[in-house]
Motif scaffolding. Structure first.
Motif, mmCIF file in Angstrom:
data_model
loop_
_atom_site.group_PDB
_atom_site.id
_atom_site.type_symbol
_atom_site.label_atom_id
_atom_site.label_comp_id
_atom_site.label_asym_id
_atom_site.label_seq_id
_atom_site.Cartn_x
_atom_site.Cartn_y
_atom_site.Cartn_z
ATOM 1 N N ALA A 186 3.887 -4.895 1.767
ATOM 2 C CA ALA A 186 3.382 -5.839 2.770
ATOM 3 C C ALA A 186 3.768 -7.279 2.442
ATOM 4 O O ALA A 186 3.904 -8.109 3.330
ATOM 5 C CB ALA A 186 1.870 -5.719 2.893
ATOM 6 N N GLU A 201 -10.339 -15.379 7.759
ATOM 7 C CA GLU A 201 -10.727 -15.462 9.160
ATOM 8 C C GLU A 201 -12.219 -15.661 9.364
ATOM 9 O O GLU A 201 -12.879 -14.829 10.015
ATOM 10 C CB GLU A 201 -10.250 -14.202 9.906
ATOM 11 N N TYR A 218 0.854 -1.188 0.000
ATOM 12 C CA TYR A 218 0.000 0.000 0.000
ATOM 13 C C TYR A 218 0.885 1.232 0.000
ATOM 14 O O TYR A 218 1.642 1.425 0.952
ATOM 15 C CB TYR A 218 -0.880 0.006 1.245
ATOM 16 N N GLU A 226 -11.878 -10.282 4.785
ATOM 17 C CA GLU A 226 -11.720 -9.856 6.174
ATOM 18 C C GLU A 226 -12.812 -8.838 6.513
ATOM 19 O O GLU A 226 -13.106 -7.942 5.736
ATOM 20 C CB GLU A 226 -10.350 -9.194 6.332
ATOM 21 N N GLN A 261 -6.780 -17.229 12.312
ATOM 22 C CA GLN A 261 -6.070 -16.970 13.558
ATOM 23 C C GLN A 261 -6.118 -18.235 14.399
ATOM 24 O O GLN A 261 -5.220 -18.531 15.165
ATOM 25 C CB GLN A 261 -6.798 -15.868 14.349
ATOM 26 N N ALA A 313 0.904 -14.323 12.366
ATOM 27 C CA ALA A 313 0.573 -13.315 13.375
ATOM 28 C C ALA A 313 -0.164 -12.131 12.751
ATOM 29 O O ALA A 313 -0.232 -12.002 11.525
ATOM 30 C CB ALA A 313 1.855 -12.825 14.044
ATOM 31 N N ASN A 314 -0.701 -11.254 13.582
ATOM 32 C CA ASN A 314 -1.347 -10.035 13.097
ATOM 33 C C ASN A 314 -0.362 -9.213 12.274
ATOM 34 O O ASN A 314 0.785 -9.058 12.659
ATOM 35 C CB ASN A 314 -1.823 -9.174 14.270
ATOM 36 N N GLY A 315 -0.851 -8.726 11.153
ATOM 37 C CA GLY A 315 -0.017 -7.868 10.333
ATOM 38 C C GLY A 315 1.004 -8.594 9.487
ATOM 39 O O GLY A 315 1.855 -7.967 8.849
ATOM 40 N N ALA A 316 0.934 -9.934 9.444
ATOM 41 C CA ALA A 316 1.908 -10.692 8.662
ATOM 42 C C ALA A 316 1.723 -10.482 7.165
ATOM 43 O O ALA A 316 2.668 -10.599 6.387
ATOM 44 C CB ALA A 316 1.788 -12.183 8.991
ATOM 45 N N GLY A 317 0.500 -10.157 6.748
ATOM 46 C CA GLY A 317 0.232 -9.957 5.324
ATOM 47 C C GLY A 317 -0.735 -10.967 4.744
ATOM 48 O O GLY A 317 -0.870 -11.067 3.521
ATOM 49 N N LYS A 318 -1.449 -11.683 5.594
ATOM 50 C CA LYS A 318 -2.355 -12.737 5.109
ATOM 51 C C LYS A 318 -3.504 -12.159 4.287
ATOM 52 O O LYS A 318 -3.784 -12.619 3.177
ATOM 53 C CB LYS A 318 -2.920 -13.522 6.313
ATOM 54 N N SER A 319 -4.146 -11.143 4.851
ATOM 55 C CA SER A 319 -5.273 -10.551 4.115
ATOM 56 C C SER A 319 -4.795 -9.894 2.827
ATOM 57 O O SER A 319 -5.485 -9.946 1.798
ATOM 58 C CB SER A 319 -5.984 -9.510 4.976
ATOM 59 N N THR A 320 -3.624 -9.280 2.901
ATOM 60 C CA THR A 320 -3.079 -8.652 1.698
ATOM 61 C C THR A 320 -2.877 -9.693 0.601
ATOM 62 O O THR A 320 -3.173 -9.434 -0.573
ATOM 63 C CB THR A 320 -1.740 -7.956 2.025
#
Ligand SMILES: Nc1ncnc2c1ncn2[C@@H]1O[C@H](COP(=O)(O)OP(=O)(O)OP(=O)(O)O)[C@@H](O)[C@H]1O
Ligand SMILES: [Mg+2]
Lengths: 304, 238
Positions: free
Chosen positions: B18, B161, B13, B85, B194, B37-44
């Motif tokens: 990411a 998720e 972004y 998400e 998660q 973990a949170n912010g790892a880039g999964k949703s991206t």
């Protein structure tokens, strides 16, 4: 009583014209999140295409009024749509995703451009049109004030109601309307279910422009004279109507248009004509202070 | 045959990158889990498979076709659906209209049959069909988001998720439906979770992502037993 009724009729007819323009503002804002300040000019172009078509029909000798009106209506809706489509395609689409300010400045620029374009092509002088529809029905004759509902006002009211009913069904019942509502609620998600967002936005501009062109035609018939500058004030008032009704809401735009028309008519009748525009804007300010989402607007977020 | 193949994918972004070169492959008929973990880039990753944000480098193939540069709507029209998400149901539309939106890419004549299938999987949606989707509970919204994705008859279903924020009973229900659509409807599933324990038990294979890269991959059960994963994602986390 008669006088009051007359103002009611005048205000309704005028408000319907504003309402038709306001729908274009509200739909574009709903989907793209920008105020298309050039929309008033699209209305003005609709009025010009109408007058040109009337003149051409006069030249080739189409004298039967209903036929002439129908041809003008179709011609102005089609041709004005092309302007609406091109406006989005050329000026707004390349800026999608850039800051809102850029789109806003471009919209103002396009508004100035279109005014000058028409001025250049058509000249700066007023364009008059001889009355096409004359006469009307009279009520309360013999009372202290005779109320006239002109055939033109009847036409304006009927055509607008017809268009609004058709338009509301299109939005609520058809796949295209669903796609538009989906884009309005979540543009990214709409693309994710397979909607061609660019195409939907183009169609939204086309629909807004064709409704504005009908308003242009009615304005021309109602006032009998137009110039390249009529889009400004009508546009600002229709925009006010859209905000008053709740920007983003189609029924709100219709309601807002009617209210602005009524306020203007009653203010001119009972107070001073000079301040009729101020009255409409004063009401807008009050609404924004006490109900910022407008009358029928939805709050920005809902439990999701 | 591989349904999805992602090679050296970079995406981000603005100035933030990411994903720094992600490789993932999903074969026909599989359930593949992606944890991290949170912010790892999964949703991206899931979103950029669908073209938003767009890949800056690398290549994405779907059913053997290069889809890296296609617009989002063209990608999903090829048979890919995502329950993203945050669910992102259309809040001002009814449940039924949301399901209709899921079916914009399919033939009209399938609609009734597909609707029946979704209502069988999630009977509560049938009861609520005329209700405005924004007024549904979190669990119902999740069911609607999955149901909407299923309405397009996808070859590949991307789930981001699906169990987030749901009560344990609902979590189990969501997972059993995922297994059912994989087994009965032969839908290939790529899911982000998660809830690593449930996800790895359900999945045939799994990937672990950290800081925009795949750091580990293997069979679901094998990952479940991996010491590092137990420490990072499972301890106390069931
Ligand atoms: N719209 C956005 N704009 C800018 N940065 C973003 C955006 N979305 C995500 N990021 C950043 O990209 C990185 C990856 O985020 P992403 O949402 O893909 O992580 P995730 O693995 O899905 O995390 P989570 O488990 O919290 O959902 C994060 O550093 C995040 O801050
Ligand atoms: Mg995420």
């Amino acid at each position: 009583m008669g006088y009051f009724l007359q103002q009611l009729i005048n205000g309704l007819a005028l408000g319907m014209i504003y309402g038709l323009i306001a729908i274009g503002y509200t739909m574009v804002y709903g989907i793209v999140g920008m105020i298309n300040f050039a929309h008033g000019e699209i209305f003005m172009i609709g009025a010009f295409i109408s007058i040109i078509t009337f003149l051409v029909l006069g030249l080739v000798g189409v004298g039967w009024v209903p036929l002439a009106l129908l041809i003008v209506l179709v011609a102005t809706m089609l041709l004005t749509s092309v302007y609406g489509w091109a406006l989005e395609r050329v000026a707004y689409r390349p800026l999608r995703g850039s800051p809102r300010l850029a789109a806003l400045i471009t919209a103002i620029g396009m508004s100035i451009f279109l005014q000058n374009y028409v001025q250049l092509l058509q000249g700066a002088r007023n364009k008059p049109l001889q009355p096409v529809i004359t006469g009307g029905a009279r009520f309360l004759e013999g009372g202290d004030f005779t109320v006239t509902l002109s055939y033109l006002q009847m036409l304006i009211i009927l055509v607008t109601i017809g268009l609004m009913v058709g338009f509301t069904m299109l939005i609520n019942r058809t796949a295209l309307g669903r796609a538009q509502r989906a884009c309005q609620q979540d543009l990214g998600m709409a693309a994710l279910v397979g909607i061609d967002v660019d195409r939907t936005i183009s169609l939204t501009f086309v629909m807004g422009a064709s409704l504005a062109s009908v308003a242009g035609l009615m304005f021309l018939l109602n006032y009998g004279v137009i110039d390249f500058y009529i889009g400004f004030l009508a546009g600002v008032k229709a925009f006010t109507a859209a905000v008053l009704g709740g920007i983003g809401s189609v029924p709100g735009a219709m309601l807002g248009g009617l209210l602005i028309g009524l306020i203007e008519a009653f203010w001119s009748a009972y107070f001073t004509v000079e301040y009729k525009d101020v009255a409409a804007f004063a009401i807008l300010v009050l609404v924004l202070i006490f109900r910022p989402t407008g009358l029928l607007g939805k709050p920005e977020v809902e439990k999701v | 045959m591989s349904v999805l193949r992602v090679e050296n994918l970079h995406a981000g972004y603005g100035h933030i990158e990411a994903l720094h070169g992600v490789d993932v492959e999903v074969a026909e008929g599989e359930i593949v889990a992606l944890i991290g973990a949170n912010g790892a880039g999964k949703s991206t990753l899931l979103m950029s498979i669908c073209g938003n944000p767009r890949a800056r480098q690398g290549r994405i193939e779907f059913l053997g076709e290069d889809i890296t540069r296609l617009p989002t709507h063209a990608i999903v029209r090829r048979g890919l659906a995502q329950s993203p998400e945050g669910r992102r149901i259309f809040p001002f539309m009814t449940v039924l209209e949301n399901l209709q939106m899921g079916a914009v890419t399919t033939q009209v004549q399938h609609f009734d049959e597909d609707l029946e299938r979704v209502f069988t999987l999630y009977p509560i949606l049938r009861e609520r069909r005329q209700q405005r989707a924004g007024t549904l509970s979190g669990g119902e919204q999740q069911m609607l988001a999955i149901g909407r994705a299923l309405m397009s008859r996808p070859r590949l279903l991307l789930l981001d998720e699906p169990s987030l924020g749901l009560a344990p009973l609902l979590v189990r229900q969501i997972f059993s439906v995922i297994r059912e659509i994989n087994e009965r409807d032969r839908v290939t599933v790529f899911l982000v979770e998660q809830n690593a324990y449930h996800a790895l038990r359900l999945a045939h294979r799994g990937y672990v992502m950290a800081n925009g890269k795949i750091v580990l991959s293997g069979e679901g059960r094998e990952l479940l037993e991996n010491e590092e994963i137990r420490k990072a994602y499972l301890e106390g986390g069931r």
